[in-house]
Design an enzyme around this catalytic site. Structure first.
Site, PDB file in Angstrom:
ATOM      1  N   GLY A  57       0.835  -1.197   0.000  1.00  0.00           N
ATOM      2  CA  GLY A  57       0.000   0.000   0.000  1.00  0.00           C
ATOM      3  C   GLY A  57       0.864   1.238   0.000  1.00  0.00           C
ATOM      4  N   GLU A  58       0.355   2.312   0.581  1.00  0.00           N
ATOM      5  CA  GLU A  58       1.079   3.589   0.691  1.00  0.00           C
ATOM      6  C   GLU A  58       1.297   4.266  -0.651  1.00  0.00           C
ATOM      7  OE1 GLU A  58       4.879   3.133   2.576  1.00  0.00           O
ATOM      8  OE2 GLU A  58       4.077   2.091   4.319  1.00  0.00           O
TER       9      GLU A  58
END
Length: 339
Positions: free
Chosen positions: A306-307
């Site tokens: 993610g991120e």
């Protein structure tokens, strides 16, 4: 773009009904240039397609990325209290602090991609409601989140990549996909942060309970986001729609970020026309979702962080595509026969 561009749910719906199309003239010119470059036609594969796609949205034969932005939105989810994640909700704020200190993967990957990083935490001290018992957000809260996303689409941005941070948001993402495209929780739920088999079963049960609770509710993109999403997911939706209105191509990250536009894609499939799937994540629902909305990922690296991490890596590929498109000589310029 103004941060308050979506004043009501009706405004958001109106924006979805007025999505601009790419500049067909610029696309044609870019395709013609590709046919003249010193290479066999089609030999650069998807790099050629990327250059033509971005040419259409930038409205010029030779598109450029002078300014790329990675926007990471963070939010907390009330459903985290039901044990659907391997980590407590407090980790969301801790990771946002890590972003601010420059210590996360997305800091390093954004820098490597030559992209500025913007992190937008949204009311982390106020988790959304438990969506098995109520709508995740009020209408005002959902609009505020959409506008938080809209606000990152500033003038002068050539490419936007979007990512997220939020404990339990893979649960919300799976619920959004199931509500948008059908199926049960087991069709969309995955391990997320790394829950074990018991945790995955608990997660699936929570998603099924949420789908049952909201069955019969209005199925508009706004209502689906409001009821089953989260602040960071709604912000991604707001950013993607606003970028479309500004004719800025968007690079999506993994399953959770892509799920943020699932309710829109279900009713307005053309929303993905300016979207590039940066990668396919290891989360099992991601490839299924990409297939449903008609996007082919650029990369498959078994990433599941993610991120915005996968999207940031993909920016380097897009830069390569534009470098070849704009920097190669044509047959005529090179004096090569057959021009």
């Amino acid at each position: 773009m103004a941060a308050g561009m979506f004043a009501s749910a009706a405004d958001f719906s109106a924006a979805l009904s007025a999505l601009p199309s790419p500049d067909s003239g610029a696309r044609s010119a870019a395709a013609a240039r590709q046919a003249q470059l010193t290479k066999p036609p089609g030999s650069l594969g998807r790099l050629e397609d990327l250059a033509i796609l971005i040419a259409g949205w930038q409205g010029r034969e030779r598109p450029e990325i002078g300014r790329a932005r990675v926007a990471v939105f963070a939010g907390n989810h009330g459903v985290a209290a039901r044990g659907v994640s391997a980590f407590p909700a407090s980790v969301t704020a801790q990771m946002v602090e890590n972003f601010a200190r420059g210590g996360a993967a997305i800091n390093a990957l954004s820098a490597a991609a030559g992209a500025e990083l913007v992190v937008v935490p949204i009311d982390l001290d106020r988790p959304t409601a438990d969506f098995t018992m109520a709508a995740a957000m009020t209408e005002a809260e959902c609009l505020a989140a959409l506008n938080a996303g809209a606000a990152v689409v500033e003038d002068g941005i050539d490419l936007l990549a979007v990512g997220e941070m939020g404990i339990a948001n893979s649960t919300a993402a799976a619920a959004l996909c199931a509500a948008s495209f059908g199926g049960e929780a087991v069709d969309w739920a995955g391990p997320g942060t790394g829950v074990d088999a018991a945790g995955l079963a608990r997660k699936a049960a929570v998603i099924d309970a949420a789908l049952a609770f909201h069955r019969g509710a209005p199925a508009s993109p706004f209502e689906t986001l409001r009821r089953l999403g989260g602040r960071e997911l709604s912000a991604i939706a707001g950013a993607v729609v606003t970028a479309r209105l500004a004719r800025v191509p968007v690079v999506m990250d993994g399953f959770i970020a892509t799920a943020a536009i699932a309710p829109i894609a279900a009713s307005q499939p053309a929303i993905v026309d300016h979207v590039i799937a940066g990668h396919v994540s290891a989360e099992p629902g991601h490839r299924r979702l990409l297939d449903r909305i008609g996007l082919a990922p650029l990369l498959s690296l078994d990433m599941r962080l993610g991120e915005g991490s996968g999207a940031a890596v993909a920016i380097n590929i897009i830069r390569s595509a534009l470098a070849a498109h704009g920097g190669m000589a044509t047959f005529a310029e090179a004096g090569i026969g057959g021009a």
